[in-house]
Write an enzyme that holds these catalytic residues in place. Structure first.
Site, PDB file in Angstrom:
ATOM      1  CG  ASN A 146      -1.861  -1.229   1.175  1.00 17.74           C
ATOM      2  OD1 ASN A 146      -1.964  -1.907   0.150  1.00 17.74           O
ATOM      3  ND2 ASN A 146      -2.498  -1.526   2.293  1.00 17.74           N
ATOM      4  CB  SER A 322     -11.170   2.888 -51.208  1.00 17.32           C
ATOM      5  OG  SER A 322     -12.260   2.049 -51.545  1.00 17.32           O
ATOM      6  CE  LYS A 328     -13.347   7.677 -50.261  1.00 20.55           C
ATOM      7  NZ  LYS A 328     -12.823   7.829 -48.908  1.00 20.55           N
TER       8      LYS A 328
END
Length: 469
Positions: A146, A322, A328
């Site tokens: 802790n 694409s 594209k």
């Protein structure tokens, strides 16, 4: 005949288990691997965390030796093992899943076992011979998960945040460079996607640079809060089982090891249960993500087309866009940065919920806070560098398109409003919109301004104003 893998037998409170003989991790790590097959991401994925854990263990060993709790021979072996780990060795032995129950106990145990077994080798013993040097009794002396785990998380976070700050500077410089390059290119500004008033493309890119500069300052401020640690708090902040002076001694050694200006929290009980600094840092990361994503939205919009969109700028083509539409090219770099931003925003929600879910003297959910913070920091760093190097530095302007939008825009009449009056300006705007004719052409035709005066009013320097990029 099938060869039988060599094992060693280790013991814990639940009984005995066989561990691979060559593994530096031990029984506690074994049980954690069995209990938490959650993400498939071991803590070794975060080298900053592994190195931070080693730094904490090294500082603890030096403090324990200085305070007379740990024999010099054991301390030296632990320190040597930790320094090897901080130099990059044995990271593959940190095998527990990054998300785990137990508030990070499995991570701390994994670190204890790896350090102990390497230290045993350095002392001339075999792995698992814990009677000579024990993971919990020696490596974890004066500590608790802790205080070890939160301290290590903070050290790792500081390192990762500095990496993000450097990456943001790279992107800021890229935008600033484009602001200078485009400072004389006039275009139409837009509000609510409608024509507004003229500006320069340089001003547009300068704004992105300034936004990054502001966020770098906010991030640097948030990181300062992470330098407060709770090492020495042990279980709940009372320092139980740590000797007097341990917290300050360990902090001093850890600061020397890391080179960081670490400070011990004024109230260790509060510091052990509070995750506010992580929440604050995550909020800053969300702010960075939101503004970075907004900038990428703009880049995608400004480069839309090439024929049927705005087409004001060109993003550098980096891959085919694409599998069905030849020729594209898509704005894939801004798109990936958008997705990083979405992830960071989601991580902020996770961190918020995890911090809120803490109960009484400990927050058990710091493992998911670590995972979320580390993901956000490393992803944002990569996104900033990628955006700078693969997109922004290669952006070009479609000057003719930009000039045409200014000359044909109804918004140009706003610049003439103080000189021809609101009523006349409104009439010109309506006629220009109806006929498709230019604002300047109609102003001259109606004799509202002489040609030389109109030319002066429509110069780029005047239209762009004092904030010209």
């Amino acid at each position: 005949m099938t060869a039988v893998a060599a094992v060693r037998r280790e013991h814990d409170l639940l009984g005995d288990r066989d561990v691979p003989a060559e593994a530096y991790w031990g029984i506690h790590s074994l049980r954690a691997m069995e209990n938490f097959p959650v993400t498939g991401t071991p803590i070794s994925v975060y080298p900053q965390l592994v190195e931070a854990l080693a730094a904490v263990k090294e500082a603890a060993a030096l403090a324990n030796e200085e305070l007379g709790l740990l024999p010099a021979e054991k301390a030296a072996a632990i320190v040597a093992a930790c320094r090897e780990i901080r130099a990059g060795a044995l990271h593959d032995q940190f095998v527990v899943d990054v998300i785990q129950g137990g508030a990070g106990t499995s991570t701390n145990m994994n670190a204890n076992e790896v350090v102990a077994n390497r230290a045993l080798e350095l002392l001339g013993h075999g792995k698992g011979q814990y009677q000579h040097l024990h993971p919990n009794e020696d490596v974890n002396l004066s500590q608790s998960t802790n205080d070890v785990y939160p301290t290590a998380v903070k050290l790792a976070t500081i390192t990762a945040a500095h990496g993000l700050l450097r990456a943001m500077a790279v992107l800021q410089d890229a935008f600033a460079g484009k602001a200078v390059e485009f400072r004389d290119i006039l275009k139409m500004g837009r509000t609510q996607l409608q024509d507004a008033v003229p500006m320069t493309l340089g001003q547009e890119f300068s704004a992105y640079a300034v936004m990054l500069d502001e966020d770098r300052s906010r991030l640097a401020e948030a990181v300062e809060l992470i330098h407060e640690i709770n090492l020495g708090a042990t279980a709940i902040g009372t320092g139980l089982n740590a000797p007097p002076g341990y917290a300050e001694t360990a902090r001093r050694h850890l600061a020397a090891i890391t080179g960081l200006p670490l400070v011990t929290a004024a109230n260790l009980v509060e510091a052990t249960q509070d995750c506010g600094a992580f929440v604050h840092l995550s909020g800053v990361l969300k702010r960075i993500a939101v503004k970075l994503s907004k900038s990428c939205n703009d880049l995608r919009l400004l480069s839309s087309g090439p024929r049927a969109g705005l087409g004001e700028i060109n993003l550098p083509p980096v891959q085919a866009g694409s599998s069905i539409m030849p020729g594209k090219v898509n704005p894939v770099i801004p798109e990936v940065v958008n997705q990083v931003a979405f992830t960071v925003i989601g991580n902020d929600v996770t961190i918020t919920m995890a911090a809120e879910a803490g109960q009484l003297q400990l927050n058990a959910f710091e493992p998911v806070i670590l995972h979320s913070l580390a993901t956000s920091l490393t992803s944002l760093r990569a996104a900033c560098v990628t955006l700078a190097e693969r997109c922004v530095t290669g952006i070009t302007a479609n000057t003719e398109v930009l000039r045409a939008t200014v000359e044909n825009s109804i918004g140009l009449v706003t610049a003439l409003n103080p000189h021809i009056g609101y009523t006349a300006a409104t009439s010109i705007a309506q006629e220009a919109l109806t006929t498709g004719r230019g604002v300047a052409e109609l102003v001259l035709e109606k004799g509202l301004l002489p040609a030389d005066r109109l030319a002066t009013l429509l110069t780029p320097e005047r239209l762009a104003g004092a904030g010209q990029g």
